[in-house]
Each structure stands twice: as C-alpha cells, then as structure tokens.
Write a protein that holds these residues in place. Sequence first.
Motif, PDB file in Angstrom:
ATOM      1  N   LEU A 563      15.482  13.407 -44.113  1.00  0.00           N
ATOM      2  CA  LEU A 563      16.621  14.177 -43.462  1.00  0.00           C
ATOM      3  C   LEU A 563      17.391  12.634 -43.521  1.00  0.00           C
ATOM      4  O   LEU A 563      18.895  12.323 -43.459  1.00  0.00           O
ATOM      5  N   LEU A 564      16.357  11.559 -42.879  1.00  0.00           N
ATOM      6  CA  LEU A 564      17.527   9.938 -43.084  1.00  0.00           C
ATOM      7  C   LEU A 564      18.008   9.592 -44.456  1.00  0.00           C
ATOM      8  O   LEU A 564      18.770   9.037 -45.069  1.00  0.00           O
ATOM      9  N   GLU A 565      17.044  10.111 -46.035  1.00  0.00           N
ATOM     10  CA  GLU A 565      17.154   9.506 -46.550  1.00  0.00           C
ATOM     11  C   GLU A 565      18.166   9.852 -47.865  1.00  0.00           C
ATOM     12  O   GLU A 565      18.947   9.742 -48.607  1.00  0.00           O
ATOM     13  N   LYS A 566      18.656  11.581 -47.136  1.00  0.00           N
ATOM     14  CA  LYS A 566      19.382  12.004 -47.834  1.00  0.00           C
ATOM     15  C   LYS A 566      20.841  11.642 -47.098  1.00  0.00           C
ATOM     16  O   LYS A 566      21.767  11.954 -47.840  1.00  0.00           O
ATOM     17  N   GLN A 567      20.595  10.927 -46.330  1.00  0.00           N
ATOM     18  CA  GLN A 567      22.099  10.828 -44.945  1.00  0.00           C
ATOM     19  C   GLN A 567      22.331   9.319 -45.925  1.00  0.00           C
ATOM     20  O   GLN A 567      23.547   8.860 -46.635  1.00  0.00           O
ATOM     21  N   LYS A 568      21.344   8.850 -46.714  1.00  0.00           N
ATOM     22  CA  LYS A 568      21.659   7.106 -46.975  1.00  0.00           C
ATOM     23  C   LYS A 568      22.073   7.295 -48.509  1.00  0.00           C
ATOM     24  O   LYS A 568      22.909   6.208 -48.553  1.00  0.00           O
ATOM     25  N   GLU A 569      21.812   8.606 -49.167  1.00  0.00           N
ATOM     26  CA  GLU A 569      22.541   9.038 -50.572  1.00  0.00           C
ATOM     27  C   GLU A 569      23.151   9.194 -50.206  1.00  0.00           C
ATOM     28  O   GLU A 569      24.343   8.442 -51.278  1.00  0.00           O
ATOM     29  N   GLY A 570      23.994  10.042 -49.485  1.00  0.00           N
ATOM     30  CA  GLY A 570      25.893  10.293 -49.098  1.00  0.00           C
ATOM     31  C   GLY A 570      26.074   9.139 -48.921  1.00  0.00           C
ATOM     32  O   GLY A 570      27.223   9.106 -49.797  1.00  0.00           O
ATOM     33  N   LYS A 571      25.480   8.497 -47.838  1.00  0.00           N
ATOM     34  CA  LYS A 571      26.267   7.164 -47.508  1.00  0.00           C
ATOM     35  C   LYS A 571      27.427   6.556 -48.688  1.00  0.00           C
ATOM     36  O   LYS A 571      28.104   5.540 -49.234  1.00  0.00           O
ATOM     37  N   LYS A 572      25.498   5.793 -49.723  1.00  0.00           N
ATOM     38  CA  LYS A 572      25.831   5.293 -51.133  1.00  0.00           C
ATOM     39  C   LYS A 572      27.095   5.303 -51.259  1.00  0.00           C
ATOM     40  O   LYS A 572      27.807   4.941 -52.034  1.00  0.00           O
ATOM     41  N   ARG A 573      26.671   7.154 -51.944  1.00  0.00           N
ATOM     42  CA  ARG A 573      28.194   7.586 -52.876  1.00  0.00           C
ATOM     43  C   ARG A 573      29.695   7.510 -52.638  1.00  0.00           C
ATOM     44  O   ARG A 573      30.076   7.200 -52.933  1.00  0.00           O
ATOM     45  N   MET A 574      29.266   7.795 -51.355  1.00  0.00           N
ATOM     46  CA  MET A 574      30.517   7.499 -49.594  1.00  0.00           C
ATOM     47  C   MET A 574      31.471   6.132 -50.308  1.00  0.00           C
ATOM     48  O   MET A 574      32.542   6.202 -50.596  1.00  0.00           O
ATOM     49  N   ARG A 575      30.011   5.372 -50.153  1.00  0.00           N
ATOM     50  CA  ARG A 575      30.694   3.954 -50.394  1.00  0.00           C
ATOM     51  C   ARG A 575      31.636   3.676 -52.123  1.00  0.00           C
ATOM     52  O   ARG A 575      32.280   2.594 -52.006  1.00  0.00           O
ATOM     53  N   GLN A 576      31.075   4.117 -53.042  1.00  0.00           N
ATOM     54  CA  GLN A 576      31.513   3.779 -54.773  1.00  0.00           C
ATOM     55  C   GLN A 576      32.766   4.331 -54.402  1.00  0.00           C
ATOM     56  O   GLN A 576      33.658   3.618 -55.126  1.00  0.00           O
ATOM     57  N   ILE A 577      33.116   5.415 -54.270  1.00  0.00           N
ATOM     58  CA  ILE A 577      34.368   6.186 -54.077  1.00  0.00           C
ATOM     59  C   ILE A 577      35.117   5.808 -52.983  1.00  0.00           C
ATOM     60  O   ILE A 577      36.334   6.435 -53.296  1.00  0.00           O
ATOM     61  N   GLY A 578      34.464   5.903 -51.981  1.00  0.00           N
ATOM     62  CA  GLY A 578      36.236   6.212 -50.970  1.00  0.00           C
ATOM     63  C   GLY A 578      36.653   4.697 -50.659  1.00  0.00           C
ATOM     64  O   GLY A 578      36.432   4.006 -51.751  1.00  0.00           O
ATOM     65  N   ASN A 579      37.572   5.369 -50.058  1.00  0.00           N
ATOM     66  CA  ASN A 579      38.509   3.272 -50.193  1.00  0.00           C
ATOM     67  C   ASN A 579      39.062   3.093 -49.032  1.00  0.00           C
ATOM     68  O   ASN A 579      39.019   3.848 -47.780  1.00  0.00           O
ATOM     69  N   VAL A 580      39.282   2.289 -48.659  1.00  0.00           N
ATOM     70  CA  VAL A 580      39.532   1.220 -47.009  1.00  0.00           C
ATOM     71  C   VAL A 580      40.755   1.075 -46.901  1.00  0.00           C
ATOM     72  O   VAL A 580      41.623   0.736 -47.783  1.00  0.00           O
ATOM     73  N   GLU A 581      40.955   1.820 -45.875  1.00  0.00           N
ATOM     74  CA  GLU A 581      42.915   1.693 -45.711  1.00  0.00           C
ATOM     75  C   GLU A 581      43.542   0.971 -45.146  1.00  0.00           C
ATOM     76  O   GLU A 581      42.210   0.078 -43.433  1.00  0.00           O
ATOM     77  N   VAL A 582      43.954  -0.543 -45.548  1.00  0.00           N
ATOM     78  CA  VAL A 582      43.964  -1.402 -44.549  1.00  0.00           C
ATOM     79  C   VAL A 582      46.031  -0.918 -43.480  1.00  0.00           C
ATOM     80  O   VAL A 582      46.822  -0.515 -44.337  1.00  0.00           O
ATOM     81  N   PRO A 583      45.824  -0.967 -42.143  1.00  0.00           N
ATOM     82  CA  PRO A 583      46.493  -0.507 -41.384  1.00  0.00           C
ATOM     83  C   PRO A 583      48.272  -1.775 -41.514  1.00  0.00           C
ATOM     84  O   PRO A 583      47.515  -2.748 -41.572  1.00  0.00           O
TER      85      PRO A 583
END
Length: 594
Positions: A563-583
């Motif tokens: 389960l933790l490995e699966k979560q880690k993969e998801g985080k990695k993919r999210m980091r590539q496509i996720g963008n950071v909003e600067v307030p």
Amino acid sequence: MKNIRNFCIIAHIDHGKSTLADRLLEHTKTISERDMQAQILDDMDLEREKGITIKSHAIQINYPYKGEEYILNLIDTPGHVDFSYEVSRALAACEGALLLVDASQGIQAQTISNLYLAIDNDLEIIPVINKIDMDGAMIPEVTDQIVDLIGCKPEDILLASGKSGIGIEEILEAIVQRIPAPKGNVEEPLQALIFDSVFNSFRGIIVYYRILNGVIKKGDRIKFIATGAEYEAQEVGVLKLSMTPKNEVKAGDVGYVITGIKNAKEIKVGDTITVAGSNTTAIKGFEEVKPMVFAGIFPVETDQFEELRDCMEKLQLNDASLTFELETSQALGFGFRCGFLGLLHMEIIQERLEREFNQTVITTVPNVSFNAYTTRGEKIIVNNPAEMPEATKLDRIEEPYIKAQIITQSDYIGNIMTLCLGKRGILINQSYITTTRVELIFEMPLTEIVFDFYDKLKSQTRGYASFDYHPIGYRDADIVRMDILLNGDKVDALGSLIHRSRAQDFGRKLCEKLKELLTRQQFQIAIQAAIGAKVIARENISAMRKDVTAKCYGGDISRKRKLLEKQKEGKKRMRQIGNVEVPQEAFLAVLKLD
C-alpha cells in the motif's frame, strides 16, 4: 487683488498641520459647526485611517480685518517625504507659507526639506510653534532652533495650539500683514498654472489651477499649452468646502474649471491654461518628478488589464508623481512597471486602486534600473530580473548611485554610519550646521535605499534625521539574478536582482518565508533560491499524507508495504503534473523581509 492671500502650511509629519487648518476654518466660520469634523480637509478614507495627509487640499477662507474683507486661499500639504512632490506643487501656487514646528519635538527632517523648497520658491515664511499647551513643550529651545535656521527675530515667531485654538487670530493677522498679495495683471491674456486635477465620473476631469494673469470666464474657449487641446469652460469657480461656481475667476486666485474632458492624457499637472488664440508662453512648472522605487503592478485576472489601465490613468491625474509604462511577465501576463517616490507611496497607490477603483492587483518586488553590457558591447537597460542577459553573455553590469544628504542630531552619528556603511555607502563629508546638528554626505547605491532604508534611518535616529538625495550616475557592480524555483520551475515574479554579497542571506530568508506562506499539497514541494545553476538556499514543504495502512489491522508487513509503495508512486506522478499556487501574500512578503 490686494485683498487676496495665497498660503500653505508646511511641516514635518505629525506636527499638526491638519488640526491647525481645522481651527482656521472654524475661527473664520468657513465651515458651519454642523459640518465640522477633525481633519476636515482630508477627504480620503485612507487619510483618516492612517492619520496622515496624502493629498494637498485647497480651500478659500473669507476673513474680515480692519473693516476690509480678505480672501485667503489655504492649501494644506502632506508631511511625509514620500509626498514631497505634492508639497512642491502646493508651494508653486502660493506667495507665503506657515512653517509649523512642534513645541515638544523641535525642528525635524521634513521641516528643513520643506523650508528649502519654500525658500527656492521665494515664499514669505511665517514660523509658528504649535502644540504650546503640551506638557513637554520646549518653547525657548525651539525658538532658538528656528532663529538659527531661518535667521528671523524671536518676536516674529507665533505661538499657537491647533488643538485648543490658542493664537489662531494672531496667525490670521500675520497672514494678512506679512504675506504679499499676488502679483499679476487682470488685463493681460490668461495664464494659469495647473497644480492638481481629479476625475469625476459624472463631470469628467476637474482641473485645479492658480491664475497668474488675466481672467477665466464661464463659456471661454480655453487651451492647454502642453497638449494644444482646446475646450469650452463649462463651469468655473472657487474651492470652498465644496466647489462653488462663479461667472469668472481673476488673477491671483485659486479655482477650478470643468470642461467635460474624459481623456486623462490631455491634462498634465504643471501645464499652463490660456485662452484659445492667444500666444501666451507657458509658465515654468514644477521640476520633473524622479521616481525612487520601481515595481510591477499586474491585474489578478489577465482580462482586467484594460480596466486597470483606465484606473491607473485616472489615479495619475490625482497623483502626478506616479509614473507607469507597459510590462509583460511570464507568470503574471500584462501589467505596468510603475515608478513610486517610496514604499509608503507604493502602499498607498495599491490601497487606492483597491478602494477607489475596486481593482485587486499583484505587486512585484520593488527594484531599480541597471545597465547591462553584453560581451558584444551592446547596452541593455534591465528593469526587471527577466530582462537580465544570461551570465555567459554578460560582460559587466552597472547600478545607479546617489548622493545622500542626511541631517541629524550629533548623538546619532554612530547609528547612521553603521547603517550607511552596511548598505555599501561611502562617507564623503561630515560637517556641523549648528553645535548639535550635523550634515553627513554619503555616496550609496540606489538599490540599497529602495527597500527599507528610510524606515531604518527613522528608527535608528528616533525620527530625528532628514534624508534627501540626487542621482550621480552609474558605477560597475557585482549584481546577480537570484531566481526562486518551486519544484524546479522558476517563479519569475519572485526573482530579484541583488548584490552577490547579499544573495545567500536574502535567499535563505526568502525560502523560509515562502515555506510559511505556501499551502501544503499532497506532494512534497522543494523551494530553492538559485543564482544561475548554483542553488544557494533550499527549504522543503513536506507532503500531506493519508494514512493508507489504517485499514490493515495487524497482519503481514508485505501488505502494508504494498500500500505504501502504491501511495509513493501516486505522489511521484502527482508531483510531475501538480502545480503550486503562490498566494498574493507571498509576493507581498518579499517586500517585508528585513
């Protein structure tokens, strides 16, 4: 005309100009008791909240003296150094000035700067010691200071209290007796100096002027010399508490004119109004304003750019010291690069845009202009970090230097030396004006002054230092571009041009500040400050994580690991496509860094 007096009130910040103006208006019954309130001339919400004057305000007072009726045109001026351009415009419309000095504080920085401005304009100075009924009033000492500074006789100095109304009658008599009547000829062609203007959404642009020669009548065709535009004067009049229409306004008077102009570009403060068809020469206006601090102002929504441009033009009518030109940014789209007289000025402009025009804006880090020379010998003017050439193509860079004149009490010399030398300043001269007052001359880079120099100078000297400067050209400097990277992506609005010796320290503070302000995401965010490819500071914002193993009650470790490995993969993919909003706060926080 012999019964007209034009005067303004000048003083250091908080020495009681607006309160004294209230008493003058009350004493002469210009304002009924029902309409009276404190700071009556400060009609902007901001002015009341902060307790400062931002705009000069003109008002006409009728005063009977020895059986004759006198017309006094009073202009109340700001005291803060960021609005000294307002003061210089008010002085151009006057023949005399009340120089106000606080009895408990004595002569201070702006007192001297404003006094020199008034003397340059050949004004008659009436010194007034205000707040004489306060417990800490040092009347004899302050009298000596004024005598030293102006060279007047002690008996010429008036004693007053704006709060309790002591000495108001004496001030009014002194204005009539000492200030000369305006010179000018009613018979000559019209010549009027524009010293202010304001936009009214129903009437168009309302122009305030002071007439030097001639008469302006309702219905005249008038011409603005700088732009050559001609209009009909639909309404002319004088400024009481509200505008009072008249059929004509004559030489020596201060008044307003409404012509129905809608286009802000056609009015320039400092321009001359004349009658169409006459070949009158322009009056020498005010000196060109020199902006100190430059910053980008961008609309939050990119499609509001045109609306923001209209608002900036209307605001510039009312505040001629604001300068702006177009600018584009990768992160923020279209906006303006604006020149301000200081950080308080910048804050006030931002507040006014939000309050008076309902514009929410993003302001970038304030900076100055540099000259960059490439290896090919081209010269590039660098206004913001994005325009800086690549390090490989850069030969050298020059930054603007200024000559700073600081007048202070001798107790604070050490503090000022430490501050200025810490800001890469070079001491040129030190001389005593009186036994307790000293003048220091430094040469300093303008970059170091832009941020918080004035605030620090004030706190180091308890407000007893005046600061004035003028540019002296460009000199070579080791300036670098520091970028802020979020997960490896540059945020161009947070980039800054900074001296190499300062970069690491500033970068570290900025990363720490951003760590506090950015919201946590489902993935880790790396905040880095970099010069070129070299990272000089870094902070991490750890990911918010969901407890995916909560449902595993006991059992085999391999189930949890899966389960933790699966979560880690998801985080990695999210980091590539996720963008950071600067307030918005993050952009402002950069300005507040020490």
